[in-house]
Design a protein around this motif. Sequence first.
Motif, PDB file in Angstrom:
ATOM      1  N   ILE A  74      61.329  20.318  -2.579  1.00 60.42           N
ATOM      2  CA  ILE A  74      62.636  19.714  -2.353  1.00 60.42           C
ATOM      3  C   ILE A  74      62.623  18.886  -1.077  1.00 60.42           C
ATOM      4  O   ILE A  74      61.905  19.199  -0.137  1.00 60.42           O
ATOM      5  N   GLU A  90      68.147  19.947   0.569  1.00 63.82           N
ATOM      6  CA  GLU A  90      67.811  21.332   0.978  1.00 63.82           C
ATOM      7  C   GLU A  90      68.973  22.304   0.748  1.00 63.82           C
ATOM      8  O   GLU A  90      68.759  23.511   0.607  1.00 63.82           O
ATOM      9  N   LEU A  93      68.471  24.645  -2.033  1.00 62.97           N
ATOM     10  CA  LEU A  93      67.603  25.796  -1.790  1.00 62.97           C
ATOM     11  C   LEU A  93      68.397  26.919  -1.111  1.00 62.97           C
ATOM     12  O   LEU A  93      68.300  28.089  -1.488  1.00 62.97           O
ATOM     13  N   PHE A  94      69.209  26.539  -0.130  1.00 62.88           N
ATOM     14  CA  PHE A  94      69.988  27.562   0.580  1.00 62.88           C
ATOM     15  C   PHE A  94      70.987  28.229  -0.369  1.00 62.88           C
ATOM     16  O   PHE A  94      71.198  29.433  -0.313  1.00 62.88           O
ATOM     17  N   ARG A  97      69.103  30.540  -2.814  1.00 62.16           N
ATOM     18  CA  ARG A  97      68.717  31.779  -2.132  1.00 62.16           C
ATOM     19  C   ARG A  97      69.923  32.700  -1.970  1.00 62.16           C
ATOM     20  O   ARG A  97      69.833  33.900  -2.214  1.00 62.16           O
ATOM     21  N   ARG A 107      55.091  35.671   1.861  1.00 63.64           N
ATOM     22  CA  ARG A 107      54.131  34.565   1.976  1.00 63.64           C
ATOM     23  C   ARG A 107      52.752  35.077   2.375  1.00 63.64           C
ATOM     24  O   ARG A 107      52.488  35.317   3.556  1.00 63.64           O
ATOM     25  N   ARG A 135      59.340  37.362   5.353  1.00 65.93           N
ATOM     26  CA  ARG A 135      60.345  36.560   6.055  1.00 65.93           C
ATOM     27  C   ARG A 135      61.725  36.862   5.480  1.00 65.93           C
ATOM     28  O   ARG A 135      61.932  36.691   4.268  1.00 65.93           O
ATOM     29  N   TYR A 142      69.870  30.042   9.844  1.00 65.13           N
ATOM     30  CA  TYR A 142      70.019  29.190   8.662  1.00 65.13           C
ATOM     31  C   TYR A 142      71.427  29.305   8.072  1.00 65.13           C
ATOM     32  O   TYR A 142      71.909  28.384   7.430  1.00 65.13           O
ATOM     33  N   ASP A 245      59.667  30.961   8.818  1.00 64.20           N
ATOM     34  CA  ASP A 245      59.433  29.592   8.343  1.00 64.20           C
ATOM     35  C   ASP A 245      58.323  28.952   9.176  1.00 64.20           C
ATOM     36  O   ASP A 245      57.361  28.383   8.643  1.00 64.20           O
ATOM     37  N   ILE A 276      54.725  26.888  -0.518  1.00 65.32           N
ATOM     38  CA  ILE A 276      55.477  26.813   0.758  1.00 65.32           C
ATOM     39  C   ILE A 276      55.572  25.371   1.271  1.00 65.32           C
ATOM     40  O   ILE A 276      56.314  25.080   2.176  1.00 65.32           O
TER      41      ILE A 276
HETATM   42  C1  IPM Z   1      60.405  26.599   3.488  1.00 66.00           C
HETATM   43  C2  IPM Z   1      60.976  25.237   3.756  1.00 66.00           C
HETATM   44  C3  IPM Z   1      62.492  25.296   3.707  1.00 66.00           C
HETATM   45  C4  IPM Z   1      62.999  26.246   4.777  1.00 66.00           C
HETATM   46  C5  IPM Z   1      63.122  23.896   3.875  1.00 66.00           C
HETATM   47  C6  IPM Z   1      62.656  22.931   2.798  1.00 66.00           C
HETATM   48  C7  IPM Z   1      64.605  23.946   3.914  1.00 66.00           C
HETATM   49  O1  IPM Z   1      60.512  24.752   4.964  1.00 66.00           O
HETATM   50  O2  IPM Z   1      60.780  27.226   2.474  1.00 66.00           O
HETATM   51  O3  IPM Z   1      59.569  27.027   4.277  1.00 66.00           O
HETATM   52  O4  IPM Z   1      63.112  25.865   5.965  1.00 66.00           O
HETATM   53  O5  IPM Z   1      63.286  27.397   4.459  1.00 66.00           O
END
Ligand code: IPM
Length: 372
Positions: A74, A90, A93-94, A97, A107, A135, A142, A245, A276
């Motif tokens: 993304i 982004e 993604l947030f 999650r 990871r 993590r 965030y 991260d 990642i």
């Molecule tokens: C990650 C990425 C994401 C984050 C970005 C794309 C928002 O860097 O998953 O490591 O910071 O969580």
Amino acid sequence: MKLKIALLPGDGIGPEVLAQGKKCLQAIEDKFNHDFSYIEAPVGAMAIEKFGIPLPDSTLNICRDSDAILFGAIGDPKYDHDPDAKVRPEQALFKLRKELDLFANIRPVKMFPTLIDKSPIKKKIIMGTDFVIYRELMGGIYYGKKTLSQDGTIATNVCEYTEKEISRITHLAFKAAKGRKKKVTLVDKANVLESSRLWRRVVTRIAESYPEVALEYMYLDNAAMQLILAPTQFDVILTENLFGDILSAEGSTIGGSIGLLPSASIGDENAMFEPIHGAYTQAKGKDIANPIATILSAAMLLQHFSLHEEVMAIVLAVDKTMKKNIVTPDLEKNSMFGTNHVGDSIASHILDMDDDLNINDENIGLGRSTII
Ligand code: IPM
Ligand code: MG
């Protein structure tokens, strides 16, 4: 096994690498007689272009209804270069999650012996590296309150953690350590941050119920050094969202390319798997992106459903492909092999793998510990 898998290609190189992940899952289906169904959905900058928002409700619903999600990448420079953008890729993604309650981002960082010469770090330092970062993914800076003063000259982001948020990922990290080298390193800035001191109190208390696991504490700045100076000292690294991260991106240098590292984001009800790395827009459509992180993310997906032999099949196929030096240019500057070719090679090794699946200690070691 029947599995409903949501595929979210996203931006940049996302679609290309995800196609290779799907190819390998299909090879697994054929080889092991599984029945996976796939449904693709838009996310990220490409969803903003089409629908005006990065995560349409339809995509979220497809994800909720699936057994697992495989995610590409993304992000888009168009938004990176515009600090005033109101909508950003982004955010998808947030929201994913948060809505799917994916609180644990796992990871693994493991040295592939085959690639040891590709690492920018000395062999004797990285030989035997095998750790996993837990993590926390749904709290911290965030998601904390943010402000921007009216005149635009002062901005804040709050790092907030609750005991509950710390505690649920801590249990997962300790359980993982029990099956590994039995050590958890809590990385924090407890010398500076109140939130880190809460982490220390909660984690120290929980550690008492895992007497077989050693707990050590390390400040983030020291951990950033130690990760490069002596990565083999780590087993499970437990840390908050932002620190995880950064450290996981740093950890990716050990293996020689960020294009190698997979991840799993796990909640009680849902699970998402993704490389990642980011969208790497400059490489889009050039057939040069490394698909291995996505293919290993597909392996983590299978591991989530305890399909261990299938995981091993992917890991061995990846290793065989690497041994033949069929790798993308991030690993071999003048490589003639592209994303698609690497994916084809791995998929065909999965299909053609009867000899290798003779279970022996080396294979089990590879399959089990490469992924987590
Ligand atoms: C990650 C990425 C994401 C984050 C970005 C794309 C928002 O860097 O998953 O490591 O910071 O969580
Ligand atoms: Mg990152």
